[in-house]
Write a protein that holds these residues in place. Structure first.
Motif, PDB file in Angstrom:
ATOM      1  N   ASP A  66       0.834  -1.206   0.000  1.00 44.88           N
ATOM      2  CA  ASP A  66       0.000   0.000   0.000  1.00 44.88           C
ATOM      3  C   ASP A  66       0.864   1.249   0.000  1.00 44.88           C
ATOM      4  N   ALA A  67       1.924   1.227   0.801  1.00 47.17           N
ATOM      5  CA  ALA A  67       2.830   2.381   0.856  1.00 47.17           C
ATOM      6  C   ALA A  67       3.512   2.590  -0.487  1.00 47.17           C
ATOM      7  N   PHE A  68       3.975   1.492  -1.085  1.00 43.69           N
ATOM      8  CA  PHE A  68       4.664   1.578  -2.375  1.00 43.69           C
ATOM      9  C   PHE A  68       3.735   2.154  -3.446  1.00 43.69           C
ATOM     10  N   ASN A  69       2.487   1.704  -3.458  1.00 47.47           N
ATOM     11  CA  ASN A  69       1.510   2.184  -4.442  1.00 47.47           C
ATOM     12  C   ASN A  69       1.221   3.664  -4.248  1.00 47.47           C
ATOM     13  N   PHE A  70       1.044   4.074  -3.007  1.00 49.60           N
ATOM     14  CA  PHE A  70       0.723   5.465  -2.687  1.00 49.60           C
ATOM     15  C   PHE A  70       1.856   6.404  -3.099  1.00 49.60           C
ATOM     16  N   ILE A  71       3.084   6.054  -2.710  1.00 47.58           N
ATOM     17  CA  ILE A  71       4.235   6.907  -3.014  1.00 47.58           C
ATOM     18  C   ILE A  71       4.547   6.892  -4.504  1.00 47.58           C
ATOM     19  N   SER A  72       4.353   5.742  -5.151  1.00 47.76           N
ATOM     20  CA  SER A  72       4.611   5.645  -6.593  1.00 47.76           C
ATOM     21  C   SER A  72       3.745   6.606  -7.387  1.00 47.76           C
ATOM     22  N   ILE A 111       2.539   9.509  -6.428  1.00 47.20           N
ATOM     23  CA  ILE A 111       3.062  10.865  -6.287  1.00 47.20           C
ATOM     24  C   ILE A 111       4.315  11.037  -7.146  1.00 47.20           C
ATOM     25  N   HIS A 112       5.175  10.021  -7.119  1.00 51.69           N
ATOM     26  CA  HIS A 112       6.417  10.067  -7.898  1.00 51.69           C
ATOM     27  C   HIS A 112       6.110  10.172  -9.400  1.00 51.69           C
ATOM     28  N   THR A 113       5.168   9.367  -9.875  1.00 54.12           N
ATOM     29  CA  THR A 113       4.810   9.382 -11.297  1.00 54.12           C
ATOM     30  C   THR A 113       4.190  10.709 -11.694  1.00 54.12           C
ATOM     31  N   LYS A 114       3.315  11.230 -10.850  1.00 52.06           N
ATOM     32  CA  LYS A 114       2.668  12.511 -11.142  1.00 52.06           C
ATOM     33  C   LYS A 114       3.704  13.633 -11.229  1.00 52.06           C
ATOM     34  N   THR A 115       4.696  13.574 -10.347  1.00 55.16           N
ATOM     35  CA  THR A 115       5.738  14.601 -10.353  1.00 55.16           C
ATOM     36  C   THR A 115       6.573  14.534 -11.623  1.00 55.16           C
ATOM     37  N   LYS A 116       6.912  13.335 -12.060  1.00 59.89           N
ATOM     38  CA  LYS A 116       7.673  13.177 -13.304  1.00 59.89           C
ATOM     39  C   LYS A 116       6.880  13.708 -14.499  1.00 59.89           C
ATOM     40  N   GLU A 117       5.561  13.490 -14.472  1.00 60.21           N
ATOM     41  CA  GLU A 117       4.713  14.002 -15.552  1.00 60.21           C
ATOM     42  C   GLU A 117       4.756  15.525 -15.585  1.00 60.21           C
ATOM     43  N   GLN A 118       4.741  16.139 -14.410  1.00 63.41           N
ATOM     44  CA  GLN A 118       4.796  17.596 -14.342  1.00 63.41           C
ATOM     45  C   GLN A 118       6.121  18.127 -14.892  1.00 63.41           C
ATOM     46  N   GLU A 159      12.848  13.506  -6.022  1.00 62.91           N
ATOM     47  CA  GLU A 159      13.973  12.917  -5.293  1.00 62.91           C
ATOM     48  C   GLU A 159      13.526  12.284  -3.977  1.00 62.91           C
ATOM     49  N   ILE A 160      12.643  12.982  -3.264  1.00 64.98           N
ATOM     50  CA  ILE A 160      12.184  12.486  -1.963  1.00 64.98           C
ATOM     51  C   ILE A 160      11.375  11.199  -2.130  1.00 64.98           C
ATOM     52  N   THR A 161      10.471  11.188  -3.113  1.00 61.89           N
ATOM     53  CA  THR A 161       9.658   9.987  -3.331  1.00 61.89           C
ATOM     54  C   THR A 161      10.493   8.831  -3.861  1.00 61.89           C
ATOM     55  N   TYR A 162      11.496   9.142  -4.693  1.00 60.54           N
ATOM     56  CA  TYR A 162      12.378   8.078  -5.199  1.00 60.54           C
ATOM     57  C   TYR A 162      13.146   7.440  -4.047  1.00 60.54           C
ATOM     58  N   ASP A 163      13.639   8.276  -3.145  1.00 56.07           N
ATOM     59  CA  ASP A 163      14.361   7.766  -1.984  1.00 56.07           C
ATOM     60  C   ASP A 163      13.454   6.886  -1.133  1.00 56.07           C
ATOM     61  N   ALA A 164      12.197   7.301  -0.962  1.00 56.94           N
ATOM     62  CA  ALA A 164      11.242   6.518  -0.173  1.00 56.94           C
ATOM     63  C   ALA A 164      10.970   5.167  -0.830  1.00 56.94           C
ATOM     64  N   LEU A 165      10.814   5.171  -2.146  1.00 54.80           N
ATOM     65  CA  LEU A 165      10.577   3.924  -2.876  1.00 54.80           C
ATOM     66  C   LEU A 165      11.781   2.995  -2.774  1.00 54.80           C
ATOM     67  N   THR A 166      12.982   3.571  -2.818  1.00 55.44           N
ATOM     68  CA  THR A 166      14.204   2.784  -2.696  1.00 55.44           C
ATOM     69  C   THR A 166      14.279   2.122  -1.326  1.00 55.44           C
ATOM     70  N   ARG A 167      13.854   2.841  -0.301  1.00 58.50           N
ATOM     71  CA  ARG A 167      13.855   2.296   1.058  1.00 58.50           C
ATOM     72  C   ARG A 167      12.885   1.121   1.186  1.00 58.50           C
TER      73      ARG A 167
END
Length: 238
Positions: free
Chosen positions: A189-195, A197-204, A223-231
């Motif tokens: 659930d966390a991975f889906n939620f953060i992903s 936000i990360h995808t939306k930011t890349k689109e912007q 950068e922040i969401t990528y780091d969270a996904l990496t964790r």
């Protein structure tokens, strides 16, 4: 199911923290951008309600969408996009009717209307953000967009240092919110939620034509969401 409900409650709490971040940041770009991102969550839950195979599941996801609207409605007001606020308010009304409908079929009719309202709200926010970019310069920080639209006065701060410090403080609070998601929400659930936000930011960022401030903002969120996904490490099986 208990674990999943706990995840939903934590995510809702994080959305509330993000709303507080928006209120403290002074920036229209934060209010509008995060209203947009939260509306993506509302859209997803409404879509799940439409696809549900029974009435109880449909109501379950509809209530989640309603909670999402409740958590982000202040963002719409701070953003100042009246059309987006109008549509998300209509979505809220139709979702409420859907949960109170006497039949599964009637409920789906209102869910479909709520989905259209939500999509219209997202479109209105994106259009508003583009118009806002053309009206205000690269290094202007707007305290209250609605006030500026009314009298073109507002409170504008042009010093790059003030802008950067304010945004860094807000981004730090955003990063802390993601830490809570990682800590308390089940990994998928966390991975889906953060992903999302990360995808939306890349689109912007791919859209281009952003101000220097917005580019910095989107890059840091990326950068922040990528780091969270990496964790989260792809949620390996334990």
């Amino acid at each position: 199911m208990k674990t999943y409900r706990r995840a939903v409650l934590v995510i809702a709490a994080v959305l509330g923290l993000l709303a507080l971040w928006i209120m403290a940041s002074f920036t229209t770009l934060n209010a509008c951008a995060f209203a947009n991102q939260h509306t993506e969550f509302i859209k997803d839950q409404t879509q799940l309600a439409i696809k549900a195979d029974n009435f109880e599941k449909a109501k379950y996801y509809a209530y989640k969408a309603l909670r999402g609207i409740n958590n982000t409605k202040k963002n719409f007001k701070d953003c100042g996009c009246e059309n987006a606020l109008k549509n998300i308010t209509e979505a809220e009304k139709n979702l409420k009717v859907a949960t109170k409908s006497k039949s599964f079929e009637d409920s789906k009719t209102f869910l479909e209307i709520a989905m259209k309202n939500t999509l219209n709200s997202i479109e209105a926010l994106e259009e508003f953000e583009n118009n806002d970019q053309s009206e205000y310069g690269d290094d202007l920080l707007v305290l209250n967009t609605k006030q500026v639209l009314n009298d073109q006065g507002g409170v504008l701060l042009s010093k790059a240092k003030q802008l950067r410090e304010t945004m860094n403080q807000s981004l730090a609070e955003f990063e802390n919110s993601l830490d809570k998601v990682i800590q308390y929400v089940d990994c998928p659930d966390a991975f889906n939620f953060i992903s999302k936000i990360h995808t939306k930011t890349k689109e912007q960022l791919r859209k281009g034509s952003h101000s220097e401030a917005k580019i910095y903002y989107h890059k840091r969120v990326k950068e922040i969401t990528y780091d969270a996904l990496t964790r989260l490490n792809g949620c390996p099986v334990k």
